[in-house]
Design a protein around this motif. Structure first.
Motif, PDB file in Angstrom:
ATOM      1  N   ALA A 126      46.768  37.593  39.293  1.00 44.65           N
ATOM      2  CA  ALA A 126      46.259  36.262  38.278  1.00 44.65           C
ATOM      3  C   ALA A 126      46.470  36.135  36.650  1.00 44.65           C
ATOM      4  O   ALA A 126      47.026  35.052  35.989  1.00 44.65           O
ATOM      5  CB  ALA A 126      44.071  35.266  38.030  1.00 44.65           C
ATOM      6  N   ILE A 127      45.957  37.451  36.351  1.00 41.81           N
ATOM      7  CA  ILE A 127      46.510  37.738  34.681  1.00 41.81           C
ATOM      8  C   ILE A 127      48.472  37.983  34.341  1.00 41.81           C
ATOM      9  O   ILE A 127      48.190  37.072  33.434  1.00 41.81           O
ATOM     10  CB  ILE A 127      46.488  39.050  34.424  1.00 41.81           C
ATOM     11  CG1 ILE A 127      44.507  39.068  33.816  1.00 41.81           C
ATOM     12  CG2 ILE A 127      46.219  39.732  32.808  1.00 41.81           C
ATOM     13  CD1 ILE A 127      43.571  40.594  34.368  1.00 41.81           C
ATOM     14  N   PRO A 152      44.169  40.153  43.335  1.00 46.59           N
ATOM     15  CA  PRO A 152      44.085  39.131  42.878  1.00 46.59           C
ATOM     16  C   PRO A 152      43.919  38.734  41.587  1.00 46.59           C
ATOM     17  O   PRO A 152      44.364  38.148  40.702  1.00 46.59           O
ATOM     18  CB  PRO A 152      43.085  38.069  43.390  1.00 46.59           C
ATOM     19  CG  PRO A 152      42.681  38.771  45.069  1.00 46.59           C
ATOM     20  CD  PRO A 152      43.317  40.585  44.977  1.00 46.59           C
ATOM     21  N   LEU A 153      43.319  39.792  40.790  1.00 48.22           N
ATOM     22  CA  LEU A 153      42.904  39.859  39.393  1.00 48.22           C
ATOM     23  C   LEU A 153      44.108  40.262  38.731  1.00 48.22           C
ATOM     24  O   LEU A 153      44.070  39.791  37.714  1.00 48.22           O
ATOM     25  CB  LEU A 153      41.539  40.302  39.239  1.00 48.22           C
ATOM     26  CG  LEU A 153      41.786  41.187  37.511  1.00 48.22           C
ATOM     27  CD1 LEU A 153      41.294  39.645  36.893  1.00 48.22           C
ATOM     28  CD2 LEU A 153      40.432  42.265  37.121  1.00 48.22           C
ATOM     29  N   PHE A 154      45.273  40.624  39.610  1.00 50.07           N
ATOM     30  CA  PHE A 154      45.744  42.010  38.994  1.00 50.07           C
ATOM     31  C   PHE A 154      47.101  40.604  38.919  1.00 50.07           C
ATOM     32  O   PHE A 154      47.709  40.040  37.638  1.00 50.07           O
ATOM     33  CB  PHE A 154      46.855  42.786  39.199  1.00 50.07           C
ATOM     34  CG  PHE A 154      45.703  44.032  38.729  1.00 50.07           C
ATOM     35  CD1 PHE A 154      45.555  43.719  37.535  1.00 50.07           C
ATOM     36  CD2 PHE A 154      45.813  45.254  39.423  1.00 50.07           C
ATOM     37  CE1 PHE A 154      44.975  45.086  36.974  1.00 50.07           C
ATOM     38  CE2 PHE A 154      45.246  45.994  38.781  1.00 50.07           C
ATOM     39  CZ  PHE A 154      44.670  46.531  37.628  1.00 50.07           C
ATOM     40  N   LEU A 167      40.969  43.703  46.865  1.00 50.52           N
ATOM     41  CA  LEU A 167      39.687  43.493  46.567  1.00 50.52           C
ATOM     42  C   LEU A 167      40.745  43.426  44.400  1.00 50.52           C
ATOM     43  O   LEU A 167      40.566  42.633  43.633  1.00 50.52           O
ATOM     44  CB  LEU A 167      38.807  44.366  45.737  1.00 50.52           C
ATOM     45  CG  LEU A 167      37.943  44.302  46.875  1.00 50.52           C
ATOM     46  CD1 LEU A 167      36.373  44.714  46.926  1.00 50.52           C
ATOM     47  CD2 LEU A 167      37.002  42.980  47.473  1.00 50.52           C
ATOM     48  N   VAL A 168      41.265  44.409  43.998  1.00 50.76           N
ATOM     49  CA  VAL A 168      42.035  43.889  42.623  1.00 50.76           C
ATOM     50  C   VAL A 168      43.186  43.400  42.612  1.00 50.76           C
ATOM     51  O   VAL A 168      43.456  42.694  40.984  1.00 50.76           O
ATOM     52  CB  VAL A 168      42.512  45.614  42.444  1.00 50.76           C
ATOM     53  CG1 VAL A 168      42.860  45.606  41.311  1.00 50.76           C
ATOM     54  CG2 VAL A 168      41.042  46.300  42.525  1.00 50.76           C
TER      55      VAL A 168
END
Length: 165
Positions: A41-42, A37-39, A34-35
């Motif tokens: 993308a950043i 993809p966010l990291f 869950l985490v």
């Protein structure tokens, strides 16, 4: 408490702990899934915008060098031909400096009167790089909203009329 009763209570506690541990076995993998993809993308956005800033700086340097090349052009022709030759030399110098971006870069030289009373001639070098058509790194779907469509840079030099021909 008797030792046998204590032993049974300890075994029950161990079994409960083992059931909880088994139930939590995949929680870490799910949290990571869950985490991540966010990291990612950043990190990708940081790399993309860093490369865009490098390309913009390269265009600015190329425009400056191109304009500076217009100062060195020697010609014994008419004023308009001399200005055209200086503009072409400026674009050639700019493309040499921005060699990595040269396939997608457009150089537009122009000349006009400038200065007080129009007594001087100016050569302007305008460089445009279509970033949307030729991205340095592939653009992620949502990142395309904030990525610039094109990068531009310009530089102008002022020429003395007696030094043009």
């Amino acid at each position: 408490m008797k030792p046998a009763t204590m032993q049974r209570a300890c075994l029950q506690h161990q079994r409960i702990h083992q059931r909880v541990a088994r139930a939590q076995r995949g929680a870490t993998a799910i949290e990571f899934a869950l985490v991540f993809p966010l990291f990612f993308a950043i990190l990708y956005a940081i790399i993309t915008f860093s490369l865009i800033l490098v390309a913009q700086q390269n265009l600015t340097l190329a425009a400056e060098e191109g304009a500076r090349a217009a100062l060195n052009w020697q010609s014994n022709t008419s004023l308009q031909t001399a200005l055209t030759n200086r503009g072409n030399a400026a674009c050639a110098a700019a493309k040499l400096v921005a060699s990595k971006l040269v396939q997608a870069m457009q150089c537009t030289p122009s000349s006009a009167t400038c200065g007080p009373g129009g007594a001087m001639q100016c050569v302007n070098v305008l460089l445009t790089y279509n970033y949307q058509a030729n991205p340095i790194v592939p653009i992620l779907p949502l990142l395309g909203i904030v990525v610039p469509k094109s990068l531009t840079s310009s530089a102008t030099v002022q020429l003395n009329p007696e030094n043009i021909q």
